[in-house]
Structure formats: C-alpha cells, structure tokens
Design an enzyme around this catalytic site. Structure first.
Site, PDB file in Angstrom:
ATOM      1  N   GLY A  12       1.257 -54.216  62.938  1.00  0.00           N
ATOM      2  CA  GLY A  12       0.193 -53.703  63.808  1.00  0.00           C
ATOM      3  C   GLY A  12       0.522 -53.911  65.274  1.00  0.00           C
ATOM      4  N   TYR A  63     -15.018 -54.829  55.090  1.00  0.00           N
ATOM      5  CA  TYR A  63     -14.143 -55.555  56.029  1.00  0.00           C
ATOM      6  C   TYR A  63     -14.364 -57.057  55.897  1.00  0.00           C
ATOM      7  CZ  TYR A  63     -12.340 -57.064  60.631  1.00  0.00           C
ATOM      8  OH  TYR A  63     -11.677 -57.690  61.658  1.00  0.00           O
TER       9      TYR A  63
HETATM   10  C1  VAH Z   1     -14.650 -55.247  64.515  1.00  0.00           C
HETATM   11  N1  VAH Z   1     -13.447 -55.881  66.534  1.00  0.00           N
HETATM   12  O1  VAH Z   1     -15.568 -54.925  65.251  1.00  0.00           O
HETATM   13  C2  VAH Z   1     -13.562 -56.138  65.098  1.00  0.00           C
HETATM   14  C3  VAH Z   1     -13.894 -57.601  64.915  1.00  0.00           C
HETATM   15  C4  VAH Z   1     -15.672 -59.314  65.150  1.00  0.00           C
HETATM   16  C5  VAH Z   1     -15.372 -57.885  65.143  1.00  0.00           C
HETATM   17  O2  VAH Z   1     -13.483 -58.085  63.681  1.00  0.00           O
HETATM   18  O3  VAH Z   1     -14.579 -54.913  63.346  1.00  0.00           O
END
Ligand code: VAH
Length: 314
Positions: free
Chosen positions: A8, A141
C-alpha cells in the site's frame, strides 16, 4: 541495516512513510509495493514492486528478491468502502494479512500492520476508551481489524513472528488523499475551505472521533518498530491518538484562518452510522508508557500546517 517492504505504498500513509524511511535507511533498503504502479516520488526514488496482497506468491517473491527483514503492511479496504463491498474488504484485509504473516513466518520478517479505532463497536466504553476492553465492531472493516489484531498476536505467540501495530484514528494529511474512510471529511474540509470557502459536512455536528496529523502517525509507526520488543507488554494493537474533535470544532479552527469560510451539513446516514459506532476519545497511556508515544500536533497546530502546505499544493 533494515530492509523493509511496504504494501500500500502509494496510499495515504504509505506515500509518506516510504519517503521518510528512505531518508532514514537509504532508498534501496525501502521497497515500495502496490497493486498497480503510477509515476510518483515513491516509484521514482527507490525500488517498487507490483504486489497484490491477496496473492501470496507475489508477496513471497518481493520479500525474497529484496531479502527484507520487515514488512509494513498498509494495503487495506477502509470502513466506508468496506460497507459497500464487504466481500472485497474481507478478502483484502484478512486473506491479505494472512498471506503477509505466512511470508513473514517463512522468511523471519517482522510485521507492522495498523489496526484502527474501528476495532471498537457500540458496546465499547466511548470516552477515554481503554487499551483492553470490549471489541464488538459492527462494520466489516472493524471485524477485519479485530480479527487482524488477534491473528497478529497469534503469529507472535505461536511462531515468534515480531508483530506490532497501532489502532489509528482518522488520519489527516495534505500529500495523498485518503480513500473510502469515514474520517475522510476531516481532510476534504481543508481542501474545500481553500478552494470554495464552503463545505458541506457528511458527518453530523457533535460527532466526536479521534484524529491525528500524518507526521505523528509516521512517527508512531517508526517509534513502535524501533522499540525494544522485550519491553512491549501489548503488541496488536496499541491505542494511539492526538486529538478528538467534532465537525463544528474543525470548522471553527479553519475559520480562524479563513474568516468567510462557511459550513453546512448534509449527513450521510451510512457514514454517520459507522461514526456513531466508534469511540469519542481513546486512552493511549499504554503506548506512552511502553514505547514513548508522544504526539506533537493538536487541532490548532495541524490546521496551521495543513492550510500552509495546501495553499502551495492547490
Ligand atoms: C476510516 N480512516 O475512516 C479510516 C480509519 C479510524 C478511521 O480507520 O475507515
């Protein structure tokens, strides 16, 4: 001399970390990689390999070719994109990490990979969120981040792979735009303030999230990697934060520099649902105690630097 493979490397963190590490350890010792290649300072100032982290063979070949002793694994699908494409997020974030850990195990490499405040969920204590607490995220996520933390700890305990990570908050930077995150608004607001003096926030007023300026994030990665492993009680992953703010606070800080800047709200319910499930503020005492975490930028200092740097970029 450390030889480090960064996945990445063309992303928001990777594009800055690669250049900082090349300054520190020499360009030929820092190998950037990405799923594709476009001409940037990362691809033009040192070795760069095309690596799809879901393809273990490509990772293995890059690690072997350059005889790396660390892998900094940054390739990931972030929260907002992950909710639109959960299967892709699982494949890249979990199968990609598994491949990285297997290559590291076979080649005796250390692995740094970030987790996120997204590893917490609605049932986690929201204020001053502890290092060790309930983690039941409700985004794909977040699921991959909790599972990733557990997988990295497993590889450390079972195979002795030197795995380390931090739970990053929203990261703000001016060099490379973030992609697909819930906290991206905190970057876009600076661009819009300078270009249009107007911004419409997709995140509701009063929604606190932890945030950090990129120079502090880069220091966190480097300082944790350089830390004496024998002194680490925790490994995957450390709470780290630099500030916590809600949209109206960053708006008012920018307004101090651009008095006629105006902001209104058009809340994106998908983003808001994710943001509402995350903590308001983290407790990062363990990172401070175990490896000297000490951020330099607060909202005022970050805003001053962001606007100064973006003026020359835009
Ligand atoms: C997101 N920038 O928004 C990332 C991060 C804490 C947020 O993991 O998914």
């Amino acid at each position: 001399m450390k030889k480090i493979l960064i996945t990445g490397a063309l992303g928001q963190i990777g594009s800055e970390l690669t250049m900082k590490l090349r300054d520190m350890y020499g360009s030929n010792n820092i190998i950037g990689s990405g799923i594709n290649k476009r001409k940037t300072e990362v691809t033009e100032t040192g070795p760069f390999e095309i690596v799809d982290v879901t393809n273990a063979k490509e990772i293995y070949e890059a690690a072997k070719k350059h005889n790396v002793d660390w892998i900094v694994h940054l390739a990931a699908i972030l929260s907002a994109t992950g909710e639109k494409k959960p299967e892709l997020a699982w494949n890249v974030n979990m199968n990609g990490l598994y491949n990285i850990l297997e290559v590291a195990r076979e080649n005796g490499c250390g692995v740094f990979t970030p987790s996120s405040i997204a590893a917490f969920g609605p049932s986690t204590p929201k204020d001053n969120t502890p290092q060790d607490t309930l983690q039941r995220p409700e985004t794909m996520y977040g699921v991959t981040k909790v599972a990733g933390e557990l997988l990295c700890d497993y590889y450390f305990k079972k195979y002795g792979v030197d795995t380390r990570g931090v739970r990053f908050p929203g990261l703000i930077s001016y060099k490379t735009l973030p992609g697909g995150g819930t906290t991206d608004y905190a970057v876009h607001i600076y661009y819009e303030a300078l270009k249009n003096k107007r911004y419409t926030s997709p995140i509701a007023r009063g929604t606190y999230m932890d945030m950090m300026y990129m120079p502090d994030a880069i220091d966190a990665i480097i300082n944790l990697m350089e830390a004496d492993g024998a002194k680490l009680t925790h490994r995957n992953a450390f709470n780290v934060t630099a500030m916590s703010f809600e949209p109206n606070e960053i708006y008012n800080e920018i307004k101090r520099h651009i008095p006629d800047f105006q902001m209104d709200y058009d809340v994106d319910e998908n983003l808001q649902k994710i943001a509402d499930s995350w903590p308001n503020s983290l407790n990062d005492t363990m990172a401070r105690d175990e490896w000297g975490w000490n951020p330099k930028y607060d909202l005022a200092k970050m805003t001053q630097d962001m606007l100064e740097k973006l003026k020359t970029k835009i």
